[in-house]
Design a protein around this motif. Structure first.
Motif, mmCIF file in Angstrom:
data_model
loop_
_atom_site.group_PDB
_atom_site.id
_atom_site.type_symbol
_atom_site.label_atom_id
_atom_site.label_comp_id
_atom_site.label_asym_id
_atom_site.label_seq_id
_atom_site.Cartn_x
_atom_site.Cartn_y
_atom_site.Cartn_z
ATOM 1 N N VAL A 47 85.373 13.725 -83.877
ATOM 2 C CA VAL A 47 85.415 13.010 -82.653
ATOM 3 C C VAL A 47 86.299 11.789 -82.720
ATOM 4 O O VAL A 47 87.110 11.297 -81.882
ATOM 5 N N VAL A 48 85.972 11.188 -83.972
ATOM 6 C CA VAL A 48 86.885 9.723 -84.342
ATOM 7 C C VAL A 48 88.126 10.311 -84.450
ATOM 8 O O VAL A 48 89.215 9.282 -83.899
ATOM 9 N N GLU A 49 88.716 11.251 -85.018
ATOM 10 C CA GLU A 49 90.166 11.532 -85.036
ATOM 11 C C GLU A 49 90.657 11.959 -83.518
ATOM 12 O O GLU A 49 91.794 11.585 -83.104
ATOM 13 N N GLU A 108 90.820 8.511 -81.848
ATOM 14 C CA GLU A 108 92.136 7.848 -82.434
ATOM 15 C C GLU A 108 93.436 8.566 -82.015
ATOM 16 O O GLU A 108 94.256 7.885 -81.614
ATOM 17 N N ASP A 109 93.461 10.097 -81.936
ATOM 18 C CA ASP A 109 94.529 10.607 -81.258
ATOM 19 C C ASP A 109 94.789 10.008 -79.715
ATOM 20 O O ASP A 109 96.183 9.927 -79.248
ATOM 21 N N TYR A 110 93.740 9.921 -79.120
ATOM 22 C CA TYR A 110 93.793 9.947 -77.777
ATOM 23 C C TYR A 110 94.250 8.349 -77.584
ATOM 24 O O TYR A 110 95.061 8.113 -76.608
ATOM 25 N N VAL A 111 93.651 7.468 -78.399
ATOM 26 C CA VAL A 111 94.349 6.153 -78.135
ATOM 27 C C VAL A 111 95.666 6.061 -78.512
ATOM 28 O O VAL A 111 96.559 5.179 -77.826
ATOM 29 N N ARG A 163 98.426 4.857 -76.097
ATOM 30 C CA ARG A 163 99.160 3.818 -76.263
ATOM 31 C C ARG A 163 100.643 3.932 -76.091
ATOM 32 O O ARG A 163 101.314 3.350 -75.463
ATOM 33 N N ALA A 164 101.155 5.090 -76.689
ATOM 34 C CA ALA A 164 102.616 5.631 -76.647
ATOM 35 C C ALA A 164 102.678 5.885 -75.137
ATOM 36 O O ALA A 164 104.003 5.384 -74.711
ATOM 37 N N GLU A 165 102.040 6.174 -74.206
ATOM 38 C CA GLU A 165 102.231 6.526 -72.884
ATOM 39 C C GLU A 165 102.181 5.380 -71.973
ATOM 40 O O GLU A 165 103.108 5.116 -71.292
ATOM 41 N N ALA A 166 101.362 4.308 -72.496
ATOM 42 C CA ALA A 166 101.513 2.998 -71.954
ATOM 43 C C ALA A 166 102.734 2.274 -72.300
ATOM 44 O O ALA A 166 103.294 1.495 -71.435
ATOM 45 N N LYS A 167 103.288 2.419 -73.593
ATOM 46 C CA LYS A 167 104.533 1.709 -73.867
ATOM 47 C C LYS A 167 105.579 2.342 -73.171
ATOM 48 O O LYS A 167 106.458 1.553 -72.524
ATOM 49 N N LYS A 168 105.786 3.596 -72.860
ATOM 50 C CA LYS A 168 106.532 4.216 -72.366
ATOM 51 C C LYS A 168 106.639 3.753 -70.688
ATOM 52 O O LYS A 168 107.648 3.471 -70.265
#
Length: 153
Positions: free
Chosen positions: A46-48, A51-54, A58-63
């Motif tokens: 769940v933590v992984e 973390e992957d979701y975050v 983040r990458a999508e938000a940066k895009k």
């Protein structure tokens, strides 16, 4: 003094190395495997996943931020172009209205001059006509006076 031993345990020193130690070791290892299988692996998963979701978020938000900045720059450029175009249109409209004003003024001036010249010519012709009529009437009157004077004599 008699000592009571439970479970047949013998009195040893600080550590007794009988069957309890390996049993406790097996229990710790078994508990570790059980906790790892039931608790730590699912929680780790769940933590992984989080973390992957975050990270992907983040990458999508940066895009998206980069896209928004690009669109903002494009819109600013379009706004500048639109303002320049509007200023150009306003300037052209002002020049056109100025030209139309000058043309209308020139036309009105020329019409006024033509009308004044026509009126002057008409007045001149009427004056000449009146003078001619007066001259002919004066001549007639003079002839009439001469005839009457001659007739009296």
């Amino acid at each position: 003094m008699p000592t009571l031993f439970l479970f047949g345990a013998s009195e040893g020193g600080l550590f007794d190395f009988d069957a309890t130690l390996p049993l406790m070791a097996v229990q710790v290892v078994l508990l570790t495997f059980i906790l790892n299988a039931l608790f730590f692996k699912p929680v780790g998963r769940v933590v992984e996943e989080r973390e992957d979701y975050v990270n992907t978020s983040r990458a999508e938000a940066k895009k998206k931020i980069a896209e928004v900045e690009r669109l903002e720059t494009e819109l600013k450029d379009q706004l500048k172009e639109a303002r320049l175009e509007a200023q150009k249109v306003i300037l052209e409209a002002e020049q056109d209205s100025e030209n139309l004003y000058k043309e209308a003024l020139a036309l009105a001036t020329s019409e006024a001059n033509a009308s004044r010249e026509k009126a002057r010519l008409e007045i001149d012709s009427q004056r000449d006509e009146a003078l001619n009529q007066l001259k002919s009437e004066a001549d007639n009157l003079g002839d009439l006076i001469v005839e009457r004077l001659l007739a009296k004599k």
